[in-house]
Design an enzyme around this catalytic site. Structure first.
Site, mmCIF file in Angstrom:
data_model
loop_
_atom_site.group_PDB
_atom_site.id
_atom_site.type_symbol
_atom_site.label_atom_id
_atom_site.label_comp_id
_atom_site.label_asym_id
_atom_site.label_seq_id
_atom_site.Cartn_x
_atom_site.Cartn_y
_atom_site.Cartn_z
ATOM 1 N N ALA A 113 2.657 123.347 32.030
ATOM 2 C CA ALA A 113 2.167 123.189 30.565
ATOM 3 C C ALA A 113 1.379 124.484 30.206
ATOM 4 O O ALA A 113 1.833 125.054 29.081
ATOM 5 C CB ALA A 113 1.196 121.953 30.339
ATOM 6 N N ALA A 114 0.218 124.561 30.771
ATOM 7 C CA ALA A 114 -0.626 125.768 30.109
ATOM 8 C C ALA A 114 0.123 127.211 30.371
ATOM 9 O O ALA A 114 0.160 127.945 29.539
ATOM 10 C CB ALA A 114 -2.048 125.714 30.761
ATOM 11 N N ARG B 252 6.428 135.259 21.770
ATOM 12 C CA ARG B 252 6.636 135.125 20.216
ATOM 13 C C ARG B 252 5.723 136.197 19.616
ATOM 14 O O ARG B 252 6.278 136.752 18.331
ATOM 15 C CB ARG B 252 6.262 133.842 19.861
ATOM 16 C CG ARG B 252 7.698 132.963 19.604
ATOM 17 C CD ARG B 252 7.342 131.675 19.161
ATOM 18 N NE ARG B 252 6.101 130.950 19.523
ATOM 19 C CZ ARG B 252 6.268 130.124 20.351
ATOM 20 N NH1 ARG B 252 7.194 129.831 21.101
ATOM 21 N NH2 ARG B 252 5.223 129.347 20.656
ATOM 22 N N GLU C 190 5.015 131.068 39.500
ATOM 23 C CA GLU C 190 5.073 129.828 39.997
ATOM 24 C C GLU C 190 5.576 129.440 41.381
ATOM 25 O O GLU C 190 6.585 129.838 41.966
ATOM 26 C CB GLU C 190 5.976 128.883 38.827
ATOM 27 C CG GLU C 190 6.366 127.546 39.294
ATOM 28 C CD GLU C 190 4.947 126.562 39.531
ATOM 29 O OE1 GLU C 190 4.212 126.724 38.721
ATOM 30 O OE2 GLU C 190 4.923 126.056 40.491
ATOM 31 N N CYS D 70 3.829 113.665 32.664
ATOM 32 C CA CYS D 70 3.256 112.535 32.033
ATOM 33 C C CYS D 70 4.538 111.421 32.004
ATOM 34 O O CYS D 70 4.333 110.240 32.121
ATOM 35 C CB CYS D 70 3.068 112.902 30.614
ATOM 36 S SG CYS D 70 1.724 114.196 30.505
ATOM 37 N N ALA E 192 -2.717 116.680 29.138
ATOM 38 C CA ALA E 192 -1.608 117.547 28.775
ATOM 39 C C ALA E 192 -1.784 118.587 27.467
ATOM 40 O O ALA E 192 -1.558 119.619 27.429
ATOM 41 C CB ALA E 192 -0.338 116.822 28.699
ATOM 42 N N ASN F 74 -1.822 122.634 26.897
ATOM 43 C CA ASN F 74 -0.808 123.398 25.732
ATOM 44 C C ASN F 74 -1.566 124.307 24.891
ATOM 45 O O ASN F 74 -1.379 125.375 24.569
ATOM 46 C CB ASN F 74 0.049 122.368 25.225
ATOM 47 C CG ASN F 74 1.179 121.851 25.918
ATOM 48 O OD1 ASN F 74 2.488 122.593 26.221
ATOM 49 N ND2 ASN F 74 1.108 120.643 26.771
ATOM 50 N N TRP G 190 -7.892 95.680 5.436
ATOM 51 C CA TRP G 190 -9.159 96.324 6.194
ATOM 52 C C TRP G 190 -8.591 96.420 7.614
ATOM 53 O O TRP G 190 -8.578 95.613 8.275
ATOM 54 C CB TRP G 190 -10.436 95.662 6.155
ATOM 55 C CG TRP G 190 -11.046 95.168 4.939
ATOM 56 C CD1 TRP G 190 -10.921 94.248 4.206
ATOM 57 C CD2 TRP G 190 -11.953 96.260 4.402
ATOM 58 N NE1 TRP G 190 -11.503 94.485 2.983
ATOM 59 C CE2 TRP G 190 -12.395 95.683 3.124
ATOM 60 C CE3 TRP G 190 -12.555 97.337 4.765
ATOM 61 C CZ2 TRP G 190 -13.346 96.091 2.229
ATOM 62 C CZ3 TRP G 190 -13.245 98.034 3.874
ATOM 63 C CH2 TRP G 190 -13.794 97.430 2.730
HETATM 64 C C1 LIG Z 1 1.652 111.002 36.603
HETATM 65 C C2 LIG Z 1 1.022 111.792 35.801
HETATM 66 C C3 LIG Z 1 0.925 111.236 34.247
HETATM 67 C C4 LIG Z 1 0.416 112.071 33.360
HETATM 68 N N1 LIG Z 1 0.382 111.275 32.149
HETATM 69 C C5 LIG Z 1 -0.494 112.081 31.109
HETATM 70 C C6 LIG Z 1 -0.425 111.647 29.799
HETATM 71 O O1 LIG Z 1 0.284 110.186 29.545
HETATM 72 N N2 LIG Z 1 -0.967 112.228 28.996
HETATM 73 C C7 LIG Z 1 -1.808 113.477 29.359
HETATM 74 O O2 LIG Z 1 -2.294 113.944 28.244
HETATM 75 N N3 LIG Z 1 -1.698 113.921 30.472
HETATM 76 C C8 LIG Z 1 -0.963 113.282 31.461
HETATM 77 N N4 LIG Z 1 -1.024 113.867 32.642
HETATM 78 C C9 LIG Z 1 -1.550 115.114 33.010
HETATM 79 C C10 LIG Z 1 -0.797 116.358 32.416
HETATM 80 O O3 LIG Z 1 0.468 116.401 33.358
HETATM 81 C C11 LIG Z 1 -1.768 117.560 32.908
HETATM 82 O O4 LIG Z 1 -2.638 117.405 32.184
HETATM 83 C C12 LIG Z 1 -0.841 119.015 32.652
HETATM 84 O O5 LIG Z 1 0.372 118.900 33.381
HETATM 85 C C13 LIG Z 1 -1.727 119.923 32.993
HETATM 86 O O6 LIG Z 1 -0.843 121.258 32.732
HETATM 87 P P1 LIG Z 1 -1.337 122.375 33.486
HETATM 88 O O7 LIG Z 1 -0.326 123.560 33.394
HETATM 89 O O8 LIG Z 1 -2.790 122.997 33.401
HETATM 90 O O9 LIG Z 1 -1.380 122.225 35.144
HETATM 91 P P2 LIG Z 1 -0.128 121.500 35.983
HETATM 92 O O10 LIG Z 1 0.723 121.007 35.465
HETATM 93 O O11 LIG Z 1 -0.669 121.163 37.218
HETATM 94 O O12 LIG Z 1 0.715 123.170 36.477
HETATM 95 C C14 LIG Z 1 0.069 123.941 37.343
HETATM 96 C C15 LIG Z 1 1.193 124.965 37.737
HETATM 97 O O13 LIG Z 1 0.474 126.050 38.671
HETATM 98 C C16 LIG Z 1 1.291 126.015 39.808
HETATM 99 N N5 LIG Z 1 0.427 126.633 40.993
HETATM 100 C C17 LIG Z 1 -0.850 126.467 41.402
HETATM 101 N N6 LIG Z 1 -1.316 127.179 41.992
HETATM 102 C C18 LIG Z 1 -0.498 128.438 42.139
HETATM 103 C C19 LIG Z 1 -0.566 129.720 42.881
HETATM 104 N N7 LIG Z 1 -1.547 129.856 43.446
HETATM 105 N N8 LIG Z 1 0.544 130.319 42.615
HETATM 106 C C20 LIG Z 1 1.597 130.041 41.831
HETATM 107 N N9 LIG Z 1 1.593 128.867 40.895
HETATM 108 C C21 LIG Z 1 0.565 127.840 41.198
HETATM 109 C C22 LIG Z 1 1.740 124.614 40.088
HETATM 110 O O14 LIG Z 1 2.593 124.546 41.017
HETATM 111 C C23 LIG Z 1 1.959 123.967 38.938
HETATM 112 O O15 LIG Z 1 3.389 124.041 38.644
HETATM 113 C C24 LIG Z 1 -0.245 113.227 33.560
HETATM 114 C C25 LIG Z 1 -0.212 113.700 35.009
HETATM 115 C C26 LIG Z 1 0.261 112.975 35.933
HETATM 116 C C27 LIG Z 1 0.468 113.449 37.441
#
Ligand SMILES: Cc1cc2nc3c(=O)[nH]c(=O)nc-3n(C[C@H](O)[C@H](O)[C@H](O)COP(=O)(O)OP(=O)(O)OC[C@H]3O[C@@H](n4cnc5c(N)ncnc54)[C@H](O)[C@@H]3O)c2cc1C
Length: 444
Positions: A10-11, A21, A32, A42, A297, A301, A430
């Site tokens: 996501a981030a 962009r 990755e 999610c 999530a 983003n 209300w």
């Molecule tokens: C089952 C589930 C349900 C969820 N439901 C919700 C919801 O309903 N609403 C909500 O707001 N949030 C929800 N979340 C949380 C949401 O998914 C996370 O907040 C979001 O994915 C965070 O994004 P991110 O990019 O910060 O981290 P991540 O999604 O954890 O991505 C980080 C990436 O970095 C990679 N990485 C890590 N270390 C390294 C490295 N050293 N070298 C290369 N790559 C690396 C990982 O492989 C991963 O792909 C849920 C999470 C789960 C697991």
């Protein structure tokens, strides 16, 4: 300009796309470690609920699309191992074990979070599974199919455990929840409504218990908690997550609350030119102004965009996080934003709170159900501090109004005067939130 991103979900992918962009000439490289990028974690509980879906449904954009259409140099199966800020270089290893060095002008650490696997006996047994990455979802689907899973213990009943209780029940799997505290960040009434729903769906709850050990007993797993042994085919470990911040700490980058990477409002870390966003980084709370770690999530983003804008030479500050969250458990929608009474006290406010029961639709409109609203305000300033809600309809979107009010630092009185839309199928004249605000004013 070379912009390097560690982490492709996501981030990381939001930042990479935004940077391209903003500045199509920028060299954007993403490392990755897995083969999955840009997916909806999610959505996994809902995906697992349906045996006919594939987990890859949750991929929002394929890696090749980022490469071909957006010109992002995206390397999957490539793990960043260390950062050398003095040399502006990242050491990585690819899927074949080959070491590589990547140089950068600006770096974004977007490594996310990892599931906590508690140090108990049996945590590494086959069938004891976390749910964090897409590969975890794939693994759970495969494990259920291959082993014809009939029963599961959910260790931890946070929102993932709760969502999975519904998901597994839909697959005809018996589930039992074991959890240290149950909805401890929520008002008692809201927790009670969820408990009753779990009971109605035959999900026994061992609240105030922890899984102590797991053993293999024939074909089954034997889970010990509070002197009892629960038998199951599968154990889902959902006791929480921790930020993946080691790589930053090893490079001398300051960590903050809960060991998340400490960032300023521009998402820059303690080392200039290195940014961090998403579940690995901390954030400012919009109510307290203090640092918090809320791994969700939308913020991941948003923070990715903020990082990209700053990296591209704009000055962009992210206002912060209100701690807004919604989830669904069986027929219930549960939502919260801002502070609970406990959190408000800890932050130095003088909180007053009300919990009301109202209707989801107008008095005479068919199909109306109960909505419980808990609202917290500050006696000293009159400010709205937080809201929580539970009900069968109209919660998930309703919680967005107090979220906006928190961002605007509104008082409870101001909020009670907002012109919320009304029509009988959607609310009483209300709205339940206005009723809660009007009740709360009397206590401030
Ligand atoms: C089952 C589930 C349900 C969820 N439901 C919700 C919801 O309903 N609403 C909500 O707001 N949030 C929800 N979340 C949380 C949401 O998914 C996370 O907040 C979001 O994915 C965070 O994004 P991110 O990019 O910060 O981290 P991540 O999604 O954890 O991505 C980080 C990436 O970095 C990679 N990485 C890590 N270390 C390294 C490295 N050293 N070298 C290369 N790559 C690396 C990982 O492989 C991963 O792909 C849920 C999470 C789960 C697991």
């Amino acid at each position: 300009m070379d912009f390097l991103v560690i982490g492709g979900d996501a981030a990381g992918m939001s930042a990479a796309s935004r940077a391209k962009r903003n500045n199509p000439d920028m060299n954007v490289t993403v490392l990755e470690q897995t083969t999955d990028v840009s997916y909806s974690a999610c959505g996994m509980p809902y995906n697992i609920a349906d045996p006919d879906r594939t987990i890859d449904d949750l991929v929002v954009r394929q890696a090749q699309v980022f490469r071909d259409k957006q010109g992002i140099h995206l390397l999957t199966g490539c793990r960043a191992e260390s950062i050398d800020p003095a040399a502006k270089a990242v050491q990585a290893v690819d899927h074949s074990g080959k070491k590589k060095t990547f140089h950068y002008d600006k770096l974004l650490i977007a490594t996310g979070a990892s599931p906590i696997m508690p140090p108990i006996a049996g945590v590494d047994l086959e069938g004891v599974l976390p749910l964090k990455r897409l590969s975890d979802g794939r693994h759970i689907r495969e494990f259920i199919r291959r082993n014809e899973v009939k029963s599961a213990v959910l260790a931890g009943m946070g929102y993932i455990g709760l969502e999975m209780s519904e998901s597994l029940k839909e697959r005809g799997i018996d589930v039992v929840g074991v959890t240290r505290g149950f909805m401890s960040n929520y008002d008692e009434k809201i927790g009670d409504v969820v408990r009753q729903t779990l009971a109605a769906h035959e999900v026994p709850l061992y609240a105030d218990h922890a899984v102590e050990k797991i053993e293999k007993d024939g074909g089954k797993l034997a889970v010990t908690c509070g002197g009892e042994t629960l038998e199951a085919d599968m154990v889902l470990m959902g006791v929480g997550v921790r930020p993946n911040s080691e790589i930053a700490a090893d490079a001398g980058i300051a960590l903050g609350t809960k060991n998340a990477i400490s960032v300023d409002r521009r998402t820059e870390t303690s080392i200039p030119g290195i940014f961090s966003a998403g579940d690995c980084a901390d954030a400012y709370h919009v109510v307290t102004g203090e640092k918090v770690w809320v791994p969700l999530a939308l913020y991941a983003n948003r923070a990715g965009w903020t990082a990209a804008d700053n990296i591209c030479g704009k000055h962009s500050e992210i206002p912060g996080i209100a701690g807004s969250a919604v989830f669904k458990v069986f027929e219930l929608e549960v939502g919260r934003t801002g502070l609970s009474v406990k959190e408000a006290e800890a932050a130095g406010f003088d909180p007053a709170a009300v919990t009301i029961e109202a209707r989801s639709r107008a008095h005479a409109h068919p199909g109306s159900t109960s909505i419980w609203v808990h609202m917290v305000g500050d006696r000293k300033s009159g400010r709205l501090l937080g809201a929580q809600m539970v009900g069968k309809e109209g919660v998930a979107h309703r919680i967005k109004a107090p979220t906006v009010a928190l961002h605007a630092q509104m008082t409870v009185r101001d909020f009670s005067q907002t012109d919320l839309a009304y029509a009988p199928p959607f609310s009483p004249v209300w709205d339940p939130m206005l009723t809660a605000a009007n009740q709360l004013i009397k206590k401030l």
